[in-house]
Write an enzyme that holds these catalytic residues in place. Structure first.
Site, short mmCIF file in Angstrom:
data_model
loop_
_atom_site.label_atom_id
_atom_site.label_comp_id
_atom_site.label_asym_id
_atom_site.label_seq_id
_atom_site.Cartn_x
_atom_site.Cartn_y
_atom_site.Cartn_z
N HIS A 1 0.85 -1.19 0.00
CA HIS A 1 0.00 0.00 0.00
C HIS A 1 0.88 1.24 0.00
O HIS A 1 2.10 1.14 0.17
CB HIS A 1 -0.91 0.02 1.24
CG HIS A 1 -0.14 0.18 2.50
ND1 HIS A 1 0.46 -0.90 3.14
CD2 HIS A 1 0.18 1.27 3.24
CE1 HIS A 1 1.10 -0.47 4.21
NE2 HIS A 1 0.95 0.86 4.30
N HIS B 1 5.48 6.47 -0.70
CA HIS B 1 6.22 5.28 -1.11
C HIS B 1 5.40 4.02 -0.81
O HIS B 1 4.50 4.04 0.01
CB HIS B 1 7.56 5.18 -0.37
CG HIS B 1 7.40 4.98 1.10
ND1 HIS B 1 7.08 6.01 1.96
CD2 HIS B 1 7.48 3.86 1.87
CE1 HIS B 1 6.98 5.53 3.19
NE2 HIS B 1 7.21 4.22 3.15
#
Length: 186
Positions: free
Chosen positions: A54, A138
């Site tokens: 995720h 990220h």
């Protein structure tokens, strides 16, 4: 003098680790998992499970359990103001300080930065704690990866972001439970 014992104070509500995240669909998860195989993993690093991949948009630690409904309302309110947007994960690196192997966009889209700002504003207005450090979008591929080398080249991963989620990071289990999802539908 009173002979009756006082009732103990009620236990404070449990504090939770929660985060709003971009939660990829199955196809993108497969592509990210394929990308993980391009890395030269050095112990003790282990690639993250595909089900955990995720991009955290806003992390919140210490949220009282009785305030989860408030965060569900925040998600609903914020989602109404966004449409789908494109995100390209085209940089692979390791943060040596924390040992986080990750994929990141070289140019975070304005929509992602605005989404984070809107969530932070709404959460802050409701007096809830959140991580206010600089945002470094990220996807974590592995932890404890200080000695790992990222691939020199790889095809960029293109992500059409169609929604976001509220996720509970269950302490001590390594489990993530999605407790709310919102499509972007402006």
């Amino acid at each position: 003098m009173f002979d009756t014992p006082l009732d103990p104070p009620p236990d404070p509500p449990a504090a939770l680790r929660l985060f709003f995240a971009l939660w990829p669909g199955q196809a993108l998860r497969r592509h990210i998992a394929e990308h993980q195989r391009l890395w030269q993993w050095a112990p003790p690093a282990r690639p993250a499970a595909a089900t955990k991949l995720h991009l955290t948009v806003l992390f919140m630690e210490g949220v009282p359990a009785d305030r989860v409904t408030t965060l569900l309302e925040v998600g609903e309110r914020v989602a109404r103001n966004w449409a789908d947007f494109a995100l390209t994960l085209d940089r692979a690196a390791v943060w040596r300080h924390g040992g986080i192997a990750h994929l990141t966009p070289s140019q975070p889209p304005a929509e992602l930065l605005s989404l984070r700002a809107a969530l932070a504003e709404q959460v802050g207005q409701r007096g809830l704690p959140f991580d206010a450090r600089a945002f470094a979008p990220h996807v974590t591929l592995a932890r404890r990866a200080q000695a790992t080398q990222p691939p020199v080249t790889f095809p960029p991963l293109h992500w059409t972001v169609r929604g976001f989620a509220l996720v509970h990071s269950v302490l001590g289990t390594g489990r993530y439970d999605v407790i709310g999802r919102w499509p972007l539908n402006r």
